[in-house]
Every structure is written in structure tokens, then in C-alpha cells.
Scaffold this active site. Sequence first.
Site, PDB file in Angstrom:
ATOM      1  N   TYR A 187       0.881  -1.191  -0.041  1.00  0.00           N
ATOM      2  CA  TYR A 187      -0.163   0.203   0.020  1.00  0.00           C
ATOM      3  C   TYR A 187       0.816   1.235   0.111  1.00  0.00           C
ATOM      4  O   TYR A 187       2.143   1.075   0.197  1.00  0.00           O
ATOM      5  CB  TYR A 187      -1.007  -0.148   1.186  1.00  0.00           C
ATOM      6  CG  TYR A 187      -0.291   0.464   2.459  1.00  0.00           C
ATOM      7  CD1 TYR A 187       0.618  -0.441   3.149  1.00  0.00           C
ATOM      8  CD2 TYR A 187      -0.617   1.765   3.053  1.00  0.00           C
ATOM      9  CE1 TYR A 187       0.984  -0.341   4.306  1.00  0.00           C
ATOM     10  CE2 TYR A 187      -0.028   2.026   4.271  1.00  0.00           C
ATOM     11  CZ  TYR A 187       0.952   1.118   4.719  1.00  0.00           C
ATOM     12  OH  TYR A 187       1.693   1.541   6.102  1.00  0.00           O
ATOM     13  N   HIS A 195      -1.301 -20.991   0.604  1.00  0.00           N
ATOM     14  CA  HIS A 195      -0.274 -20.181   1.041  1.00  0.00           C
ATOM     15  C   HIS A 195       0.869 -19.756  -0.339  1.00  0.00           C
ATOM     16  O   HIS A 195       0.836 -18.598  -0.607  1.00  0.00           O
ATOM     17  CB  HIS A 195       0.678 -20.778   2.184  1.00  0.00           C
ATOM     18  CG  HIS A 195      -0.048 -20.634   3.486  1.00  0.00           C
ATOM     19  ND1 HIS A 195      -1.062 -21.266   3.682  1.00  0.00           N
ATOM     20  CD2 HIS A 195       0.278 -19.756   4.464  1.00  0.00           C
ATOM     21  CE1 HIS A 195      -1.647 -21.162   4.838  1.00  0.00           C
ATOM     22  NE2 HIS A 195      -0.649 -20.154   5.424  1.00  0.00           N
ATOM     23  N   LYS A 225       6.356  -1.988   2.313  1.00  0.00           N
ATOM     24  CA  LYS A 225       5.317  -1.472   2.564  1.00  0.00           C
ATOM     25  C   LYS A 225       4.191  -2.396   2.263  1.00  0.00           C
ATOM     26  O   LYS A 225       3.484  -2.328   1.624  1.00  0.00           O
ATOM     27  CB  LYS A 225       5.238  -0.053   1.943  1.00  0.00           C
ATOM     28  CG  LYS A 225       4.243   0.953   2.986  1.00  0.00           C
ATOM     29  CD  LYS A 225       4.315   2.389   2.477  1.00  0.00           C
ATOM     30  CE  LYS A 225       3.200   3.208   2.768  1.00  0.00           C
ATOM     31  NZ  LYS A 225       3.563   3.147   4.320  1.00  0.00           N
ATOM     32  N   GLU A 257      12.001   2.651  14.675  1.00  0.00           N
ATOM     33  CA  GLU A 257      11.220   3.730  14.109  1.00  0.00           C
ATOM     34  C   GLU A 257       9.914   3.774  15.023  1.00  0.00           C
ATOM     35  O   GLU A 257       9.627   2.899  15.897  1.00  0.00           O
ATOM     36  CB  GLU A 257      11.035   3.570  12.326  1.00  0.00           C
ATOM     37  CG  GLU A 257      10.066   2.352  12.382  1.00  0.00           C
ATOM     38  CD  GLU A 257      10.089   2.129  10.660  1.00  0.00           C
ATOM     39  OE1 GLU A 257       9.946   2.906  10.185  1.00  0.00           O
ATOM     40  OE2 GLU A 257       9.479   0.897  10.467  1.00  0.00           O
ATOM     41  N   LEU A 281      10.981   1.195   7.281  1.00  0.00           N
ATOM     42  CA  LEU A 281      10.415   1.693   5.987  1.00  0.00           C
ATOM     43  C   LEU A 281      11.040   2.781   5.641  1.00  0.00           C
ATOM     44  O   LEU A 281      11.492   3.752   6.575  1.00  0.00           O
ATOM     45  CB  LEU A 281       9.029   2.085   6.074  1.00  0.00           C
ATOM     46  CG  LEU A 281       8.382   2.157   4.899  1.00  0.00           C
ATOM     47  CD1 LEU A 281       8.089   1.058   3.988  1.00  0.00           C
ATOM     48  CD2 LEU A 281       7.081   2.861   5.141  1.00  0.00           C
TER      49      LEU A 281
HETATM   50  N1  PMP Z   1       7.717   4.055   8.875  1.00  0.00           N
HETATM   51  C1  PMP Z   1       6.354   3.132   9.078  1.00  0.00           C
HETATM   52  C2  PMP Z   1       6.594   1.862   9.618  1.00  0.00           C
HETATM   53  C3  PMP Z   1       5.359   3.837   8.146  1.00  0.00           C
HETATM   54  O1  PMP Z   1       4.117   2.841   8.462  1.00  0.00           O
HETATM   55  C4  PMP Z   1       5.527   4.944   7.836  1.00  0.00           C
HETATM   56  C5  PMP Z   1       4.253   5.539   7.230  1.00  0.00           C
HETATM   57  N2  PMP Z   1       3.603   4.784   6.333  1.00  0.00           N
HETATM   58  C6  PMP Z   1       6.598   5.511   7.779  1.00  0.00           C
HETATM   59  C7  PMP Z   1       7.762   5.119   8.239  1.00  0.00           C
HETATM   60  C8  PMP Z   1       6.575   6.968   7.091  1.00  0.00           C
HETATM   61  O2  PMP Z   1       6.683   6.827   5.638  1.00  0.00           O
HETATM   62  P1  PMP Z   1       6.316   8.236   4.711  1.00  0.00           P
HETATM   63  O3  PMP Z   1       7.139   9.407   5.011  1.00  0.00           O
HETATM   64  O4  PMP Z   1       6.505   7.733   3.319  1.00  0.00           O
HETATM   65  O5  PMP Z   1       4.864   8.405   5.107  1.00  0.00           O
END
Ligand code: PMP
Length: 284
Positions: free
Chosen positions: A32, A101, A145, A179, A203
Site C-alpha cells: 500500500y 499459501h 510497505k 522507528e 520503512l
Molecule cells: N515507517 C512506517 C512503519 C510507516 O508506516 C510509515 C508511514 N507509512 C513511515 C515510516 C513513514 O513513511 P512516509 O514518510 O512515506 O509516510
Amino acid sequence: MDYGFFDGEFISLDEPKVQLEDRGYQFGDGIYEVTRIYNGKPFALTRHLERCRRSLRELRIPITYMDEELTAIHNDLIKKSGIRNGAIYFQITRGCAPRSHAFPDQTVPLLSMTIRESAPDADQQENGIHCILAEDIRWLRCDIKSLNLLGNVLAKQAAHDKGVQGTIQYRKDQNLITEGSSSNFFIVKDDIIWTHPTNEYILKGVTRSILMDELIPKLGYTVVEKAFTPEFALTADEAFATSTSLEVTPVVDIDGHTIGTGAPGSISCALLKAYHELVAKECK
Ligand code: PMP
């Protein structure tokens, strides 16, 4: 008006449209993106589409939607909904097949999208948020993601349960911060900005990349991509979280420890201001 797009059609959000054997629904087998709409225009869409393609490649989901097509649907949703400021969520699943699966031989990836009106929380940006620390219990491909978000959901719920706005996750085996539950996390210590390097533990946020590639060099700050311990973070002069929804939001308290003076720090505020200027320039 809030609006949706499902399997090639524009629909209202209350139309029941999920297909029972969609692998996204049964396995979380999909990816997503969330893009923000300012002034009727998508912001940083090229970066989101690049990351979308990477996530699809990593999961070996065939890339059957061209960037031009995804861009056109973004613009159609904005036009049809009349929304000037909000967010578009889109997901691409591997498609529908009898539940088993391993990848089915032939499925057609399925795109769905929603647009909703929303705005960043100006009060949180101005005054900062309080966060808790929680163990990062997610899988080891946090760079994708993917639709599997239960670790993130539990982390965010832990903050809600404690009556605070955010959760900062750390890997227990390494004692290193990764994070936020849906954001990247930065601290400032002695004028140096620290953030976790991009690898399978986090991410690579679009907002993070905009700061790293454009805003931090423009403002002349020094940044290191190096993981740090929760204990080190508690001694930081400033902390902030970044995401498409948060933009740059100062973190002023972690687990009851005041960060810096307890007010948003000067580097966090300067980065937020520069981010707003970039948005204003790109989405005139
Ligand atoms: N880390 C995670 C786990 C997230 O879900 C998100 C937001 N989707 C981010 C970092 C930040 O990503 P972005 O700046 O692309 O929104």
C-alpha cells in the site's frame, strides 16, 4: 465527498466491494501507499510510486499498473471528490485465488483506492507529542510497505492505552531504536541529527527521504544514519517523527522523560517550516 476506486470503477466508500478470496484479505498479500493531497494536488507522488514498484518487486507481485495510470486515478479521485486537502490510500494485492499459501499460478493484481478529507495536526506540530517506547515485534522485512501491519497496530494501540500520541519501537536483541509505529524517528544531539539507516528494520519513508535528500542539506545540518539506543534517545536535545501524515512532528516526551527543554527544538521547527515551504512550492 469521500470516494473510492475498486477494480476499475469509481465507487462510494459504503459500497461493499471486497472479494472474499482476495489474497490481500486472507494473507495480507499486498502492498500500500498513502499520499497526501494539498490544494487539490498530490505531493511527492513520484517518490510514492517508486516505492510502490519496489514493494511489488520485493513481493514478486507483477507490476500491472503503470505510473501514468496510477497518477490519472489519483487526479480523477481528487476531481470527483472535490477534496482539496486530504489523503489517498491505495493498495495492490496479488489478486484472487482459492486459498493456498504459495503464489497461485495466475492471478491478476487488484488495485483499490480511497480518498478522504484530512489535515495534519497543527497543534501536535506546534507543541510536540508524547511517546512511549515499545519492543519492535515486527517481521524482518519492514522495508516493504506490505499490508501486514499487526505489529504496527499493536504498537500504536499501546500508545493509546497509555494516553499518549505515539510509540517509538526498539529491537530488544540489539537495544536499538528503529522507528515509530507509522513514522520514521530522528533525534538531535549536540547539533547532529541521528536516524536509523535504511535497511530491513525500517520503512524508507518518503518524508524521511525528502528530509535526507533535500531539506537537511539545504539547511546545512549534519545527519548520521546510525542506529542508537533508547537510553541515548532520552538524553537527546530534540526528537521528531516524520511521515506523510505527521510531516515533521516534534517529540517532546518519551516514556515520561522530557526531551530537551520539553518544547519543540529549533532544528525540528526549521525542518517543519522548510517542509511546508516545499509543499507550498510543489502544490501551488
Ligand atoms: N515507517 C512506517 C512503519 C510507516 O508506516 C510509515 C508511514 N507509512 C513511515 C515510516 C513513514 O513513511 P512516509 O514518510 O512515506 O509516510
